[in-house]
Design an enzyme around this catalytic site. Structure first.
Site, PDB file in Angstrom:
ATOM      1  N   GLN A  36     -22.165 -17.298  29.225  1.00 45.56           N
ATOM      2  CA  GLN A  36     -22.138 -17.119  27.759  1.00 45.56           C
ATOM      3  C   GLN A  36     -21.172 -18.119  27.129  1.00 45.56           C
ATOM      4  O   GLN A  36     -20.369 -18.744  27.823  1.00 45.56           O
ATOM      5  CB  GLN A  36     -21.729 -15.685  27.408  1.00 45.56           C
ATOM      6  CG  GLN A  36     -20.583 -15.163  28.196  1.00 45.56           C
ATOM      7  CD  GLN A  36     -20.591 -13.645  28.424  1.00 45.56           C
ATOM      8  OE1 GLN A  36     -21.414 -12.846  27.948  1.00 45.56           O
ATOM      9  NE2 GLN A  36     -19.600 -13.239  29.179  1.00 45.56           N
ATOM     10  N   ASP A 142     -21.046  -9.412  38.968  1.00 46.83           N
ATOM     11  CA  ASP A 142     -22.017  -8.701  38.138  1.00 46.83           C
ATOM     12  C   ASP A 142     -21.793  -7.203  38.346  1.00 46.83           C
ATOM     13  O   ASP A 142     -21.810  -6.716  39.482  1.00 46.83           O
ATOM     14  CB  ASP A 142     -23.429  -9.112  38.582  1.00 46.83           C
ATOM     15  CG  ASP A 142     -24.496  -8.537  37.670  1.00 46.83           C
ATOM     16  OD1 ASP A 142     -25.601  -9.098  37.636  1.00 46.83           O
ATOM     17  OD2 ASP A 142     -24.211  -7.530  36.979  1.00 46.83           O
ATOM     18  N   GLY A 143     -21.601  -6.493  37.266  1.00 49.18           N
ATOM     19  CA  GLY A 143     -21.336  -5.053  37.364  1.00 49.18           C
ATOM     20  C   GLY A 143     -22.496  -4.292  37.989  1.00 49.18           C
ATOM     21  O   GLY A 143     -22.309  -3.236  38.596  1.00 49.18           O
ATOM     22  N   ASP A 161     -17.913  -1.205  29.521  1.00 49.16           N
ATOM     23  CA  ASP A 161     -17.388  -1.882  28.328  1.00 49.16           C
ATOM     24  C   ASP A 161     -18.044  -3.261  28.251  1.00 49.16           C
ATOM     25  O   ASP A 161     -17.424  -4.300  28.508  1.00 49.16           O
ATOM     26  CB  ASP A 161     -15.861  -1.998  28.472  1.00 49.16           C
ATOM     27  CG  ASP A 161     -15.219  -2.798  27.356  1.00 49.16           C
ATOM     28  OD1 ASP A 161     -13.990  -3.064  27.471  1.00 49.16           O
ATOM     29  OD2 ASP A 161     -15.917  -3.173  26.394  1.00 49.16           O
ATOM     30  N   THR A 163     -21.041  -6.174  26.665  1.00 53.61           N
ATOM     31  CA  THR A 163     -21.659  -6.726  25.462  1.00 53.61           C
ATOM     32  C   THR A 163     -22.937  -5.933  25.168  1.00 53.61           C
ATOM     33  O   THR A 163     -23.292  -5.019  25.902  1.00 53.61           O
ATOM     34  CB  THR A 163     -22.003  -8.210  25.706  1.00 53.61           C
ATOM     35  OG1 THR A 163     -22.510  -8.359  27.036  1.00 53.61           O
ATOM     36  CG2 THR A 163     -20.769  -9.094  25.546  1.00 53.61           C
TER      37      THR A 163
HETATM   38  N1  SAM Z   1     -16.105  -4.438  22.975  1.00 52.61           N
HETATM   39  C1  SAM Z   1     -17.222  -5.326  23.212  1.00 52.61           C
HETATM   40  C2  SAM Z   1     -18.519  -4.751  22.715  1.00 52.61           C
HETATM   41  O1  SAM Z   1     -18.589  -3.538  22.457  1.00 52.61           O
HETATM   42  O2  SAM Z   1     -19.448  -5.550  22.563  1.00 52.61           O
HETATM   43  C3  SAM Z   1     -17.263  -5.659  24.677  1.00 52.61           C
HETATM   44  C4  SAM Z   1     -16.097  -6.467  25.054  1.00 52.61           C
HETATM   45  S1  SAM Z   1     -16.082  -7.195  26.604  1.00 52.61           S
HETATM   46  C5  SAM Z   1     -15.585  -8.775  26.144  1.00 52.61           C
HETATM   47  C6  SAM Z   1     -17.778  -7.358  27.043  1.00 52.61           C
HETATM   48  C7  SAM Z   1     -17.858  -7.976  28.436  1.00 52.61           C
HETATM   49  O3  SAM Z   1     -19.064  -7.576  29.101  1.00 52.61           O
HETATM   50  C8  SAM Z   1     -17.883  -9.504  28.454  1.00 52.61           C
HETATM   51  O4  SAM Z   1     -16.647  -9.970  28.934  1.00 52.61           O
HETATM   52  C9  SAM Z   1     -19.044  -9.863  29.390  1.00 52.61           C
HETATM   53  O5  SAM Z   1     -18.740 -10.943  30.260  1.00 52.61           O
HETATM   54  C10 SAM Z   1     -19.214  -8.556  30.141  1.00 52.61           C
HETATM   55  N2  SAM Z   1     -20.523  -8.383  30.806  1.00 52.61           N
HETATM   56  C11 SAM Z   1     -21.757  -8.573  30.284  1.00 52.61           C
HETATM   57  N3  SAM Z   1     -22.699  -8.325  31.229  1.00 52.61           N
HETATM   58  C12 SAM Z   1     -22.033  -7.954  32.372  1.00 52.61           C
HETATM   59  C13 SAM Z   1     -22.435  -7.573  33.683  1.00 52.61           C
HETATM   60  N4  SAM Z   1     -23.733  -7.514  34.035  1.00 52.61           N
HETATM   61  N5  SAM Z   1     -21.465  -7.255  34.586  1.00 52.61           N
HETATM   62  C14 SAM Z   1     -20.147  -7.308  34.234  1.00 52.61           C
HETATM   63  N6  SAM Z   1     -19.701  -7.674  33.013  1.00 52.61           N
HETATM   64  C15 SAM Z   1     -20.642  -7.991  32.094  1.00 52.61           C
END
Ligand code: SAM
Length: 286
Positions: A36, A142-143, A161, A163
């Protein structure tokens, strides 16, 4: 944004026909990761601002609403949370809140994108202040894979938490993922996920809860809270339980006696978030 004279940056929310704008002093940084685009700005009145793929993620001024509700509401709903996993959360704000709970013995943060945390360390150091807590593990994966490989009945609370459900986060909002969460949770375990805006995205919440039900979760509670920089400013988290239980019950006395400061979360705020406005209660049948 070359000029140093304040200019406005607006995030347009196509799905809600609205926008949110902040007056910016200058652009601080930008990185295109394998996952991203992460941008950082300095605003005139909201501190630093992080955007991911053009979506506002964190501001210095208002991130506490979200991080406190995403951490303290589920942790005080759980009987005795010891092992917590945060999927996403790369800005580290949720991790910091989780680690305020003295009873928590391990907190793993698994974000897919290391660049988010590296940018947070630089521009939101206050959110990263607990990253070196001996109980914390900050990892990058990857979560979806993390949860698939998690040991059965090894986690008390899972906090998603992430995106919005697009791009790398899309797979964090479906039955297959929730099934891996259910298996990884101990008896009494809770899953909490950021569940977007009840004002503009109620169908997404219903779809999430439907997929959680299909995965085997049995009780749900959606807690609305303010989050100014997110679409409509009216946000939510949804808590799901592995067993049948009343999620309107939480450790209120413990929350009232919490041994740490917050800017938004209190036992009364938690209690008030359990009183849903009619338009939400009707839609969710809560
Ligand atoms: N508070 C924000 C919201 O509600 O949109 C979220 C904040 S946090 C920065 C979101 C995080 O999700 C990002 O750092 C992104 O890299 C992570 N993310 C997205 N897809 C993911 C996945 N499949 N596994 C782990 N992290 C992931």
């Amino acid at each position: 944004m070359a000029s140093s004279s304040p200019t406005w940056l607006h995030e347009n929310f196509d799905h809600t026909g609205s926008a949110f704008g902040l007056r910016m002093v200058r652009k601080l940084d930008e990185v295109q990761s394998p996952f991203q685009k992460i941008e950082m700005y300095e605003s005139t009145d909201w501190g630093n601002v992080m955007l991911i793929d053009g979506a506002m993620m964190v501001t210095t001024r208002d991130n506490f609403f979200y991080h406190e509700m995403m951490a303290h509401a589920p942790l005080y709903t759980h009987a005795d949370p010891k092992d917590v996993v945060i999927i996403g959360g790369g800005d580290c704000g949720t991790l910091r809140e989780v680690l305020k709970h003295p009873g928590v013995r391990t907190a793993v943060q698994c974000d897919i994108d290391e660049q988010v945390t590296r940018m947070a360390e630089k521009y939101f150091p206050e959110l990263c202040e607990s990253n070196n807590d001996p109980r914390a593990t900050v990892m990058f994966d990857d979560g979806i894979a993390y949860m698939k490989n998690a040991a059965p009945e090894s986690i008390d609370v899972i906090i998603v938490d992430s995106t919005d459900p697009v791009g790398p986060a899309e797979g964090l909002f479906n039955q297959a993922f929730y099934e891996t969460c259910l298996r990884a949770l101990r008896p009494g375990g809770l899953l909490v996920q950021q569940s977007e805006s009840p004002l503009a995205l109620m169908q997404l919440i219903l779809d999430m809860r439907g997929a959680m039900t299909d995965a085997g979760f049995v009780d749900f509670r959606t807690l609305p809270f303010p989050q100014p920089c997110y679409p409509t400013g009216y946000w939510s988290c949804t808590i799901a339980s592995k067993e049948k239980r009343d999620l309107t019950q939480f450790r209120k006395a413990d929350a009232a006696a919490k041994p740490f400061d917050t800017q938004y979360y209190t036992a009364d705020i938690h209690q008030s978030a359990l009183v849903l406005p009619p338009f939400v209660a009707r839609a969710l049948k809560d």
